[in-house]
Design an enzyme around this catalytic site. Structure first.
Site, PDB file in Angstrom:
ATOM      1  N   LEU A 183      37.165  50.835  36.173  1.00 38.97           N
ATOM      2  CA  LEU A 183      37.785  51.584  35.072  1.00 38.97           C
ATOM      3  C   LEU A 183      36.734  52.080  34.089  1.00 38.97           C
ATOM      4  O   LEU A 183      36.968  53.006  33.322  1.00 38.97           O
ATOM      5  CB  LEU A 183      38.768  50.667  34.332  1.00 38.97           C
ATOM      6  CG  LEU A 183      40.057  50.334  35.092  1.00 38.97           C
ATOM      7  CD1 LEU A 183      40.861  49.307  34.327  1.00 38.97           C
ATOM      8  CD2 LEU A 183      40.869  51.587  35.328  1.00 38.97           C
ATOM      9  N   GLY A 184      35.585  51.407  34.074  1.00 39.52           N
ATOM     10  CA  GLY A 184      34.557  51.828  33.119  1.00 39.52           C
ATOM     11  C   GLY A 184      33.441  50.794  33.088  1.00 39.52           C
ATOM     12  O   GLY A 184      33.540  49.753  33.712  1.00 39.52           O
ATOM     13  N   LYS A 200      30.135  46.206  28.328  1.00 37.83           N
ATOM     14  CA  LYS A 200      28.841  45.975  27.664  1.00 37.83           C
ATOM     15  C   LYS A 200      27.880  45.280  28.614  1.00 37.83           C
ATOM     16  O   LYS A 200      26.760  45.688  28.796  1.00 37.83           O
ATOM     17  CB  LYS A 200      29.055  45.052  26.452  1.00 37.83           C
ATOM     18  CG  LYS A 200      29.252  45.793  25.145  1.00 37.83           C
ATOM     19  CD  LYS A 200      29.201  44.798  23.989  1.00 37.83           C
ATOM     20  CE  LYS A 200      30.418  43.923  23.959  1.00 37.83           C
ATOM     21  NZ  LYS A 200      31.544  44.593  23.271  1.00 37.83           N
ATOM     22  N   ARG A 257      31.082  45.284  34.391  1.00 41.45           N
ATOM     23  CA  ARG A 257      31.978  46.413  34.661  1.00 41.45           C
ATOM     24  C   ARG A 257      33.436  45.990  34.499  1.00 41.45           C
ATOM     25  O   ARG A 257      33.751  44.810  34.569  1.00 41.45           O
ATOM     26  CB  ARG A 257      31.758  46.910  36.092  1.00 41.45           C
ATOM     27  CG  ARG A 257      30.414  47.592  36.310  1.00 41.45           C
ATOM     28  CD  ARG A 257      30.382  48.176  37.709  1.00 41.45           C
ATOM     29  NE  ARG A 257      31.232  49.375  37.764  1.00 41.45           N
ATOM     30  CZ  ARG A 257      30.737  50.614  37.743  1.00 41.45           C
ATOM     31  NH1 ARG A 257      29.428  50.795  37.643  1.00 41.45           N
ATOM     32  NH2 ARG A 257      31.528  51.661  37.787  1.00 41.45           N
ATOM     33  N   VAL A 258      34.302  46.993  34.280  1.00 44.72           N
ATOM     34  CA  VAL A 258      35.733  46.714  34.147  1.00 44.72           C
ATOM     35  C   VAL A 258      36.439  47.307  35.367  1.00 44.72           C
ATOM     36  O   VAL A 258      36.184  48.453  35.722  1.00 44.72           O
ATOM     37  CB  VAL A 258      36.294  47.364  32.866  1.00 44.72           C
ATOM     38  CG1 VAL A 258      37.736  46.943  32.649  1.00 44.72           C
ATOM     39  CG2 VAL A 258      35.447  46.982  31.662  1.00 44.72           C
ATOM     40  N   ASP A 297      34.002  46.718  14.630  1.00 44.96           N
ATOM     41  CA  ASP A 297      33.382  47.625  15.610  1.00 44.96           C
ATOM     42  C   ASP A 297      34.387  48.655  16.103  1.00 44.96           C
ATOM     43  O   ASP A 297      34.464  48.934  17.303  1.00 44.96           O
ATOM     44  CB  ASP A 297      32.828  46.793  16.775  1.00 44.96           C
ATOM     45  CG  ASP A 297      31.935  47.641  17.686  1.00 44.96           C
ATOM     46  OD1 ASP A 297      31.789  47.302  18.873  1.00 44.96           O
ATOM     47  OD2 ASP A 297      31.422  48.662  17.191  1.00 44.96           O
TER      48      ASP A 297
HETATM   49  N1  AK7 Z   1      41.643  51.363  30.951  1.00 40.54           N
HETATM   50  C1  AK7 Z   1      41.247  50.145  30.442  1.00 40.54           C
HETATM   51  N2  AK7 Z   1      42.176  49.203  30.211  1.00 40.54           N
HETATM   52  C2  AK7 Z   1      41.808  48.019  29.702  1.00 40.54           C
HETATM   53  N3  AK7 Z   1      40.519  47.709  29.395  1.00 40.54           N
HETATM   54  C3  AK7 Z   1      39.565  48.632  29.604  1.00 40.54           C
HETATM   55  N4  AK7 Z   1      38.281  48.320  29.299  1.00 40.54           N
HETATM   56  C4  AK7 Z   1      37.926  47.048  28.750  1.00 40.54           C
HETATM   57  C5  AK7 Z   1      38.110  47.080  27.246  1.00 40.54           C
HETATM   58  C6  AK7 Z   1      37.751  45.750  26.668  1.00 40.54           C
HETATM   59  C7  AK7 Z   1      38.593  44.919  25.973  1.00 40.54           C
HETATM   60  N5  AK7 Z   1      38.020  43.783  25.535  1.00 40.54           N
HETATM   61  C8  AK7 Z   1      36.745  43.692  25.858  1.00 40.54           C
HETATM   62  N6  AK7 Z   1      36.001  42.600  25.458  1.00 40.54           N
HETATM   63  C9  AK7 Z   1      34.689  42.477  25.808  1.00 40.54           C
HETATM   64  O1  AK7 Z   1      34.099  43.288  26.510  1.00 40.54           O
HETATM   65  N7  AK7 Z   1      34.111  41.358  25.287  1.00 40.54           N
HETATM   66  C10 AK7 Z   1      32.794  41.020  25.491  1.00 40.54           C
HETATM   67  C11 AK7 Z   1      32.092  41.345  26.660  1.00 40.54           C
HETATM   68  C12 AK7 Z   1      30.753  40.920  26.751  1.00 40.54           C
HETATM   69  C13 AK7 Z   1      30.125  40.198  25.728  1.00 40.54           C
HETATM   70  C14 AK7 Z   1      30.889  39.917  24.597  1.00 40.54           C
HETATM   71  C15 AK7 Z   1      30.240  39.189  23.468  1.00 40.54           C
HETATM   72  F1  AK7 Z   1      29.603  38.114  23.978  1.00 40.54           F
HETATM   73  F2  AK7 Z   1      29.358  39.992  22.859  1.00 40.54           F
HETATM   74  F3  AK7 Z   1      31.149  38.779  22.586  1.00 40.54           F
HETATM   75  C16 AK7 Z   1      32.197  40.302  24.462  1.00 40.54           C
HETATM   76  S1  AK7 Z   1      36.198  45.022  26.731  1.00 40.54           S
HETATM   77  C17 AK7 Z   1      39.901  49.880  30.145  1.00 40.54           C
HETATM   78 BR1  AK7 Z   1      38.564  51.203  30.389  1.00 40.54          BR
END
Ligand code: AK7
Length: 273
Positions: free
Chosen positions: A20-21, A24, A27-28, A137
């Site tokens: 999906l993308g 950080k 990948r998702v 953020d």
């Molecule tokens: N179509 C879609 N439908 C649903 N989601 C999608 N993308 C994911 C969006 C996210 C929601 N929450 C997230 N959380 C984190 O990434 N957390 C994270 C990750 C690494 C380190 C860290 C930290 F260590 F820095 F905290 C914290 S990413 C998409 Br595109």
């Protein structure tokens, strides 16, 4: 439908679909929970990345914060699991993807659409601030759309539980110095500033202080060097709201409650909320 919070999830519970993308630190992927056929987004994070950048505490804080948040405009974190080298976040799937994509495609949004998104964001932030959570953020990349076009704030990876918890724990506020109180107000007001930035970006297609070099952007932010290009026709009410949010003195920024009552919101957001 509530995911069973106690259940231990594992890779066996999911069928992985298309990417999906890029997250950080990984990948998702679109994924389907085998038994319920429920579609989720699975965010795969590599442990060695988390260890390398020493951000385990941030990830843990996100999980703690997110499991207590329930709001129509906040993307759900249903749970997580890990294997030897990866951590998996089980997230609500936002079928409409990132607002970013929509903004890039259309150039800028209509005042009606922009107002609906700003109202949804304001309601979600009011809910977070009530729970002493500051996102910190909010940016187009972290704003997703569900299948009905409802805005979802995602990625609380940088959010914090504000210090107000400690104030209430120590009971009396009588001895808190004004700068401490101001500081607390300051913490929350960062999200209000960002609402002003986003409102500008939704309507003009670019953020207000964007220039080539980072240094110049910083200088422009500190001077609140704001201008409204006449190339795009934007209502006076919209500019009024932006000017009341992009205020250097954090305590002088329009409150979330006042944003919801602002003429531009009342007139343009047909209260889908
Ligand atoms: N179509 C879609 N439908 C649903 N989601 C999608 N993308 C994911 C969006 C996210 C929601 N929450 C997230 N959380 C984190 O990434 N957390 C994270 C990750 C690494 C380190 C860290 C930290 F260590 F820095 F905290 C914290 S990413 C998409 Br595109």
């Amino acid at each position: 439908r509530e995911a069973n919070p106690k259940k231990q999830w594992s890779m066996q519970d999911f069928e992985i679909g298309k990417p999906l993308g890029k997250g950080k630190f990984g990948r998702v992927y679109l994924a389907r929970e085998v038994k319920s056929k429920y579609m989720v987004a699975l965010n795969v994070i590599f442990k060695e990345q988390i260890e390398k950048y020493k951000i385990q505490h941030q990830l843990r804080r996100e999980m703690e914060i997110q499991t207590n948040l329930r709001h129509p405009n906040i993307l759900r974190l249903y749970g997580w699991f890990h294997d030897a080298e990866r951590i998996f976040l089980i997230l609500e799937y936002a079928h409409g993807g990132e607002i970013y994509g929509k903004l890039r495609k259309t150039g800028h949004l209509s005042e009606n659409q922009a107002a609906i998104y700003i109202l949804s964001l304001t309601q979600a932030l009011a809910y977070c601030h009530e729970k002493d959570v500051i996102h910190r953020d909010i940016k187009p990349e972290n704003l997703l759309l569900d299948h009905e076009g409802q805005l979802k704030i995602a990625d609380f990876g940088w959010s914090v539980q504000s210090r107000s918890k400690r104030h209430t724990i120590c009971g009396t506020l009588d001895y808190i110095a004004p700068e401490m109180v101001e500081n607390k107000a300051h913490d929350y007001a960062v999200d209000n500033w960002t609402l002003g930035i986003l409102c500008y970006e939704f309507l003009y297609g670019v953020p207000p202080f964007e220039v080539e070099s980072q240094r110049d952007t910083f200088r422009r932010i500190m001077k609140v060097d704001l201008s409204f290009p006449s190339t795009t026709c934007v209502s006076a009410e919209a500019k009024d709201l932006i000017l009341r949010l992009l205020v250097k003195a954090s305590s002088k920024r329009l409150s979330l409650q006042k944003i919801m009552e602002h003429p531009w919101i009342v007139k343009n957001a047909d209260h889908m909320g």
